[in-house]
Design a protein around this motif. Structure first.
Motif, PDB file in Angstrom:
ATOM      1  N   VAL A 153      -5.512  -3.249   7.768  1.00 47.36           N
ATOM      2  CA  VAL A 153      -6.120  -1.921   7.940  1.00 47.36           C
ATOM      3  C   VAL A 153      -6.049  -1.134   6.631  1.00 47.36           C
ATOM      4  O   VAL A 153      -7.009  -0.469   6.235  1.00 47.36           O
ATOM      5  CB  VAL A 153      -5.426  -1.139   9.091  1.00 47.36           C
ATOM      6  N   LEU A 154      -4.902  -1.235   5.946  1.00 53.17           N
ATOM      7  CA  LEU A 154      -4.749  -0.548   4.653  1.00 53.17           C
ATOM      8  C   LEU A 154      -5.745  -1.085   3.628  1.00 53.17           C
ATOM      9  O   LEU A 154      -6.349  -0.319   2.869  1.00 53.17           O
ATOM     10  CB  LEU A 154      -3.323  -0.734   4.138  1.00 53.17           C
ATOM     11  N   ASN A 155      -5.926  -2.407   3.613  1.00 54.99           N
ATOM     12  CA  ASN A 155      -6.906  -3.030   2.705  1.00 54.99           C
ATOM     13  C   ASN A 155      -8.303  -2.472   2.954  1.00 54.99           C
ATOM     14  O   ASN A 155      -9.049  -2.173   2.020  1.00 54.99           O
ATOM     15  CB  ASN A 155      -6.935  -4.552   2.903  1.00 54.99           C
ATOM     16  N   LYS A 156      -8.622  -2.370   4.238  1.00 53.85           N
ATOM     17  CA  LYS A 156      -9.934  -1.843   4.642  1.00 53.85           C
ATOM     18  C   LYS A 156     -10.098  -0.396   4.166  1.00 53.85           C
ATOM     19  O   LYS A 156     -11.148  -0.017   3.639  1.00 53.85           O
ATOM     20  CB  LYS A 156     -10.049  -1.921   6.181  1.00 53.85           C
ATOM     21  N   ASN A 157      -9.041   0.407   4.351  1.00 51.79           N
ATOM     22  CA  ASN A 157      -9.084   1.814   3.935  1.00 51.79           C
ATOM     23  C   ASN A 157      -9.193   1.937   2.411  1.00 51.79           C
ATOM     24  O   ASN A 157      -9.915   2.799   1.904  1.00 51.79           O
ATOM     25  CB  ASN A 157      -7.829   2.551   4.418  1.00 51.79           C
ATOM     26  N   ILE A 158      -8.446   1.071   1.710  1.00 49.72           N
ATOM     27  CA  ILE A 158      -8.485   1.093   0.238  1.00 49.72           C
ATOM     28  C   ILE A 158      -9.892   0.753  -0.265  1.00 49.72           C
ATOM     29  O   ILE A 158     -10.422   1.424  -1.160  1.00 49.72           O
ATOM     30  CB  ILE A 158      -7.430   0.114  -0.343  1.00 49.72           C
ATOM     31  N   LYS A 159     -10.520  -0.269   0.334  1.00 48.00           N
ATOM     32  CA  LYS A 159     -11.890  -0.651  -0.060  1.00 48.00           C
ATOM     33  C   LYS A 159     -12.875   0.481   0.213  1.00 48.00           C
ATOM     34  O   LYS A 159     -13.757   0.767  -0.600  1.00 48.00           O
ATOM     35  CB  LYS A 159     -12.317  -1.912   0.698  1.00 48.00           C
ATOM     36  N   ASN A 205      -8.478   9.691  -5.192  1.00 45.21           N
ATOM     37  CA  ASN A 205      -7.703   8.860  -6.128  1.00 45.21           C
ATOM     38  C   ASN A 205      -6.202   8.944  -5.853  1.00 45.21           C
ATOM     39  O   ASN A 205      -5.486   7.940  -5.926  1.00 45.21           O
ATOM     40  CB  ASN A 205      -8.001   9.280  -7.571  1.00 45.21           C
ATOM     41  N   ASP A 206      -5.719  10.156  -5.541  1.00 47.18           N
ATOM     42  CA  ASP A 206      -4.302  10.321  -5.186  1.00 47.18           C
ATOM     43  C   ASP A 206      -3.967   9.541  -3.915  1.00 47.18           C
ATOM     44  O   ASP A 206      -2.910   8.898  -3.817  1.00 47.18           O
ATOM     45  CB  ASP A 206      -3.980  11.815  -4.979  1.00 47.18           C
ATOM     46  N   ASP A 207      -4.895   9.607  -2.945  1.00 50.04           N
ATOM     47  CA  ASP A 207      -4.720   8.886  -1.677  1.00 50.04           C
ATOM     48  C   ASP A 207      -4.685   7.381  -1.918  1.00 50.04           C
ATOM     49  O   ASP A 207      -3.893   6.649  -1.313  1.00 50.04           O
ATOM     50  CB  ASP A 207      -5.854   9.256  -0.719  1.00 50.04           C
ATOM     51  N   LEU A 208      -5.543   6.923  -2.829  1.00 54.14           N
ATOM     52  CA  LEU A 208      -5.581   5.497  -3.171  1.00 54.14           C
ATOM     53  C   LEU A 208      -4.256   5.026  -3.759  1.00 54.14           C
ATOM     54  O   LEU A 208      -3.764   3.948  -3.427  1.00 54.14           O
ATOM     55  CB  LEU A 208      -6.702   5.236  -4.189  1.00 54.14           C
ATOM     56  N   LYS A 209      -3.683   5.843  -4.640  1.00 59.15           N
ATOM     57  CA  LYS A 209      -2.394   5.494  -5.249  1.00 59.15           C
ATOM     58  C   LYS A 209      -1.315   5.325  -4.186  1.00 59.15           C
ATOM     59  O   LYS A 209      -0.539   4.367  -4.199  1.00 59.15           O
ATOM     60  CB  LYS A 209      -1.967   6.579  -6.247  1.00 59.15           C
ATOM     61  N   VAL A 210      -1.276   6.282  -3.225  1.00 59.92           N
ATOM     62  CA  VAL A 210      -0.284   6.235  -2.129  1.00 59.92           C
ATOM     63  C   VAL A 210      -0.500   4.992  -1.273  1.00 59.92           C
ATOM     64  O   VAL A 210       0.455   4.285  -0.921  1.00 59.92           O
ATOM     65  CB  VAL A 210      -0.374   7.514  -1.256  1.00 59.92           C
ATOM     66  N   GLN A 211      -1.770   4.707  -0.934  1.00 60.48           N
ATOM     67  CA  GLN A 211      -2.086   3.557  -0.084  1.00 60.48           C
ATOM     68  C   GLN A 211      -1.700   2.232  -0.758  1.00 60.48           C
ATOM     69  O   GLN A 211      -1.224   1.312  -0.094  1.00 60.48           O
ATOM     70  CB  GLN A 211      -3.574   3.551   0.266  1.00 60.48           C
ATOM     71  N   LYS A 212      -1.907   2.155  -2.074  1.00 61.64           N
ATOM     72  CA  LYS A 212      -1.554   0.929  -2.798  1.00 61.64           C
ATOM     73  C   LYS A 212      -0.035   0.713  -2.812  1.00 61.64           C
ATOM     74  O   LYS A 212       0.441  -0.414  -2.699  1.00 61.64           O
ATOM     75  CB  LYS A 212      -2.102   0.989  -4.222  1.00 61.64           C
ATOM     76  N   ILE A 213       0.717   1.819  -2.934  1.00 61.88           N
ATOM     77  CA  ILE A 213       2.184   1.730  -2.870  1.00 61.88           C
ATOM     78  C   ILE A 213       2.618   1.286  -1.476  1.00 61.88           C
ATOM     79  O   ILE A 213       3.486   0.420  -1.318  1.00 61.88           O
ATOM     80  CB  ILE A 213       2.831   3.093  -3.237  1.00 61.88           C
ATOM     81  N   GLU A 214       1.995   1.874  -0.438  1.00 63.53           N
ATOM     82  CA  GLU A 214       2.293   1.504   0.964  1.00 63.53           C
ATOM     83  C   GLU A 214       2.014   0.023   1.188  1.00 63.53           C
ATOM     84  O   GLU A 214       2.785  -0.671   1.852  1.00 63.53           O
ATOM     85  CB  GLU A 214       1.441   2.337   1.931  1.00 63.53           C
ATOM     86  N   LYS A 215       0.898  -0.441   0.637  1.00 61.83           N
ATOM     87  CA  LYS A 215       0.516  -1.847   0.793  1.00 61.83           C
ATOM     88  C   LYS A 215       1.572  -2.763   0.165  1.00 61.83           C
ATOM     89  O   LYS A 215       1.991  -3.752   0.772  1.00 61.83           O
ATOM     90  CB  LYS A 215      -0.849  -2.088   0.144  1.00 61.83           C
ATOM     91  N   GLN A 216       2.031  -2.420  -1.035  1.00 59.91           N
ATOM     92  CA  GLN A 216       3.059  -3.220  -1.710  1.00 59.91           C
ATOM     93  C   GLN A 216       4.368  -3.237  -0.914  1.00 59.91           C
ATOM     94  O   GLN A 216       5.027  -4.270  -0.792  1.00 59.91           O
ATOM     95  CB  GLN A 216       3.318  -2.672  -3.122  1.00 59.91           C
ATOM     96  N   ASN A 217       4.720  -2.076  -0.370  1.00 65.10           N
ATOM     97  CA  ASN A 217       5.938  -1.979   0.460  1.00 65.10           C
ATOM     98  C   ASN A 217       5.825  -2.851   1.704  1.00 65.10           C
ATOM     99  O   ASN A 217       6.789  -3.516   2.107  1.00 65.10           O
ATOM    100  CB  ASN A 217       6.189  -0.526   0.868  1.00 65.10           C
TER     101      ASN A 217
END
Length: 421
Positions: free
Chosen positions: A101-107, A188-200
């Motif tokens: 779901v995070l991948n989908k949101n990031i895309k 862009n700020d939201d993207l940064k947070v989502q990418k960190i969440e994805k890594q976690n």
């Protein structure tokens, strides 16, 4: 009717049928897609599910694996490992879904960012052109000459209106650039947070995967030992089941006798169910209205045996009939009443363990495996009133409450009545 008219009528009818069929197919497909979309889990719901599973694993570790056992019991160990592996597997699946779901949101955010960047670039280009044109004709004299050189008053008025509108448009363009820039920053700020969440999440999934591999190896080793001595363990299980069936029959007998005694007191009719007084009917109605909302009979609850016909967790091919649920909890924990009622009976087993029956109209809640009881037969009980301390098994080190709900002489699934954990 002529042949020509008939053929036109048939053609018109078949056309209507095709249109109707096409419309039906379209709407069926639309509602199917809508339904599929509605069923797709959201990031928020998956986060909530992950938190529940993490809490359940903590409970399993604290209530089942941290308890000090006096002697090794392979059946219990396999059962506990099964439970932990099953919950951890669900946790891993949930993390995987959440990552997807995070991948989908990031895309989606990346696509939106590109669109906004294009819009912003066009806006800036337009704005730059306007500023340049404005600079070329910036003098008040040139603007005045532009108006005074009009061939008529109407033309001069229209030129004045155009210049006013042009100025306003410039302001709007400038404001739109600020708005679009801010939107881009937020995304862009939201993207940064989502990418960190994805890594976690990826890190958590790897950690859980390594833990489950260790647990599966332990389970495999113990399962082999059970298979080697299957006859021995099957005999142990059957002996335990026989003891439980005797207890179940005693419970049913006590309830039937209580119904008979109550009906003789309250009515001249004969019935295998409780004949209720107006007050008891009101209590039954209240109890029924609270289905799915009743509090748990212990504070820190972990269901270790479900209701109904269930396969044995350690030995394949053996089925258990469970008339209630078994709840693991903390040592020294006290059972609490799930609803107001009256103590119908207190039963003591041959091992000295006590069972308290609390009547709620024609419903009865049972609290078994109690070490001590703080109530007496006939006592009125309030919601969540303490009933007694739950027994802790010295061999396994576990504290288990056996909880049942009866409606007259039939058992019901307690988890349908209790709040969702």
């Amino acid at each position: 009717m002529s042949i020509y008219t008939l053929s036109v009528f048939q053609s018109s009818t078949s056309g209507k049928r095709r249109t109707t069929l096409a419309a039906f197919v379209f709407f069926a497909f639309y509602f199917f897609c809508l339904s599929a979309y509605a069923q797709e889990p959201t990031q928020k719901s998956l986060e909530s599910k992950r938190a529940r599973l993490q809490l359940e694993i903590k409970k399993i570790n604290s209530l089942l694996f941290n308890s000090k056992a006096e002697e090794k019991n392979i059946l219990n160990e396999v059962s506990d490992l099964n439970r932990k592996i099953e919950v951890r597997s669900r946790l891993i699946r949930t993390i995987h879904q959440e990552t997807a779901v995070l991948n989908k949101n990031i895309k989606a955010n990346q696509t939106k960012t590109k669109e906004l960047e294009k819009e912003l670039l066009l806006l800036k280009e337009d704005y730059a052109t306007m500023i340049f044109m404005s600079y070329k004709s910036k003098s008040t004299q040139s603007r005045l000459l532009f108006i005074l050189s009009s061939e008529s008053f109407y033309q001069g008025y229209k030129r004045f209106q155009y210049m006013t509108q042009y100025t306003e448009f410039r302001k709007d363009q400038g404001y739109e650039i600020v708005v679009q820039t801010e939107k881009l920053k937020v995304i862009n700020d939201d993207l940064k947070v989502q990418k960190i969440e994805k890594q976690n999440l990826i890190s958590e999934q790897k950690e859980e995967q390594s833990k489950i591999e260790i647990e599966k190896k332990q389970h495999e080793y113990l399962a082999k030992e059970i298979t080697t001595e299957k006859k021995k363990y099957t005999t142990q299980i059957k002996k335990k089941q026989k003891e439980e069936r005797i207890m179940d029959r005693q419970i049913e007998k006590l309830i039937r006798n209580a119904i008979s005694t109550s009906n003789k007191k309250n009515s001249t009719e004969e019935s295998s169910n409780f004949i209720l007084t107006p007050e008891a009917k009101e209590l039954t109605s209240k109890f029924t209205n609270n289905k799915g909302k009743l509090p748990w009979p212990v504070n820190n609850a972990l269901v270790v045996r479900k209701y109904g016909k269930i396969p044995h967790e350690s030995v394949r091919g053996i089925t258990i009939q469970s008339n209630g649920i078994h709840i693991a909890t903390d040592k020294k924990a006290r059972a609490k009443a799930v609803f107001e009622g009256t103590v119908l009976a207190i039963q003591v087993s041959s091992s000295g363990m006590k069972t308290v029956y609390i009547q709620h109209g024609n419903y009865i809640s049972l609290y078994s495996n109690l070490e001590t009881v703080s109530l007496q037969k006939g006592d009125n009980v309030s919601l969540q009133q303490s009933i007694g301390e739950i027994h802790t098994d010295k061999v396994t080190g576990k504290t288990l409450l056996k909880f049942q709900i009866w409606r007259d002489t039939k058992t019901e699934n307690p988890t349908d009545w209790l709040l969702r954990l």
